[in-house]
Design a protein around this motif. Structure first.
Motif, short mmCIF file in Angstrom:
data_model
loop_
_atom_site.label_atom_id
_atom_site.label_comp_id
_atom_site.label_asym_id
_atom_site.label_seq_id
_atom_site.Cartn_x
_atom_site.Cartn_y
_atom_site.Cartn_z
N ASN A 126 -120.78 1.02 -40.70
CA ASN A 126 -120.63 1.47 -39.32
C ASN A 126 -120.79 2.99 -39.18
N LEU A 127 -120.36 3.73 -40.17
CA LEU A 127 -120.44 5.18 -40.15
C LEU A 127 -121.25 5.65 -41.35
N GLU A 173 -113.15 4.21 -42.79
CA GLU A 173 -114.41 3.52 -43.09
C GLU A 173 -114.45 3.03 -44.53
N PHE A 184 -115.43 -0.66 -34.37
CA PHE A 184 -116.82 -0.35 -34.01
C PHE A 184 -117.32 -1.29 -32.92
N THR A 188 -118.89 0.00 -29.40
CA THR A 188 -120.23 -0.32 -28.93
C THR A 188 -120.21 -1.11 -27.62
N TRP A 193 -113.54 5.63 -28.63
CA TRP A 193 -113.29 5.37 -30.05
C TRP A 193 -111.81 5.44 -30.40
N ILE A 261 -120.32 10.12 -34.83
CA ILE A 261 -120.71 8.73 -34.58
C ILE A 261 -121.80 8.74 -33.51
N ARG A 264 -121.57 8.62 -29.33
CA ARG A 264 -120.21 8.94 -28.92
C ARG A 264 -120.19 10.14 -28.00
#
Length: 302
Positions: A126-127, A173, A184, A188, A193, A261, A264
């Protein structure tokens, strides 16, 4: 839940024991486990132990850094880069400390040492740890710029707080792969966040980062700047300027495409107002951002 509500009189190193009374008991065991999993290179607490003394010794700092030959070589290479703009090449640590000072050399050493934690590939995808490190160093560099140009806080204190402000994000993460994807998904779908973290985890990366920083030996103001960088007006009065400065730097670097991110959005209206960053001041800072962020490439070894 606030991980750092107890505040000593000075910006002295804190320990997890000092913070334990203010950490939600149901989270303390988890924070402690994550801190053990994500312990930084041994050089980080050693450097902090010297640099956070009331009267830090340049000689003691040199001796600590010289224990790690690879770190010493990389530090001198970085100090001689165009980012620091020294007229003459520096060939030894003693000269480096005398020219740049303890705080700046400490920050160079910590930048190099902590970069190791951002080299591991993402566990859940994800990151991007490399992107997060770029964001961290970019925030540090711009925090130093704001501090220097606007006379807010000490520039090296600003750099250090910016460098570690997202310490908790990489740990989430890497060490919470069963929960990070749920955060995540909410993000999305359009959720903020930090709110997504609070819903899924019952804490956020800023609170975790503050706890991790306390375990390593960072000073009180740095810890509180980490914890409150998304809500700087909630920070204790002694740390509010630094927290607001990091929030403003975080906002500016994200606007410039150096976010932690993708997609973001960062809001920092309260921080900008608190710091009295008028439109004129912001325009002046904006004009210097490109040059400042270009130098980050040398700090991140891109």
């Amino acid at each position: 839940m606030s991980a750092t509500t107890q505040t000593p009189a000075a910006d002295e190193p804190q320990t997890s024991a000092h913070l334990s009374a203010s950490v939600d008991p149901k989270l303390e065991a988890l924070f402690d486990r994550l801190a053990n999993l994500a312990s930084p290179p041994s050089m980080v607490p050693q450097v902090l132990a010297v640099a956070t003394r009331a009267e830090p010794s340049a000689e003691d700092l040199r001796m600590v850094i010289e224990k790690d030959q690879a770190l010493s070589v990389r530090l001198l290479t970085l100090i001689n880069s165009s980012y620091y703009g020294l007229r003459n090449e520096v060939s030894d640590l003693q000269t480096a400390v005398s020219l740049l000072g303890v705080d700046k050399v400490k920050n160079v050493a910590l930048t190099i040492a902590m970069s190791e934690q951002f080299k591991a590939p993402s566990v859940v995808g994800n990151l991007d740890p490399r992107q997060l490190w770029d964001h961290s160093v970019s925030t540090a560099a711009v925090a130093r710029l704001i501090s220097t140009r606007c006379g807010i806080e000490d520039p090296e204190a600003a750099y250090l707080a910016g460098l570690v402000h997202d310490l908790g994000l990489n740990v989430l993460e890497q060490h919470m792969p069963e929960h990070a994807p749920r955060v995540f998904v909410r993000f999305t779908s359009g959720q903020d966040w930090v709110n997504a973290e609070q819903e899924v985890l019952e804490f956020d990366h800023a609170q975790l980062g503050a706890y991790l920083a306390s375990r390593v030996g960072f000073g009180r103001k740095t810890i509180e700047a980490i914890e409150f960088h998304h809500a700087p007006m909630a920070a204790p009065p002694e740390s509010r300027d630094l927290a607001a400065l990091i929030a403003a730097a975080n906002y500016l670097v994200t606007r410039c495409g150096h976010g932690s991110i993708d997609r973001r959005r960062i809001v920092a209206d309260d921080a900008i107002e608190h710091l009295n960053l008028t439109n004129k001041k912001l325009r002046g800072l904006w004009e210097e951002l490109d040059v400042t962020l270009q130098g980050v490439a040398e700090l991140t070894n891109r």
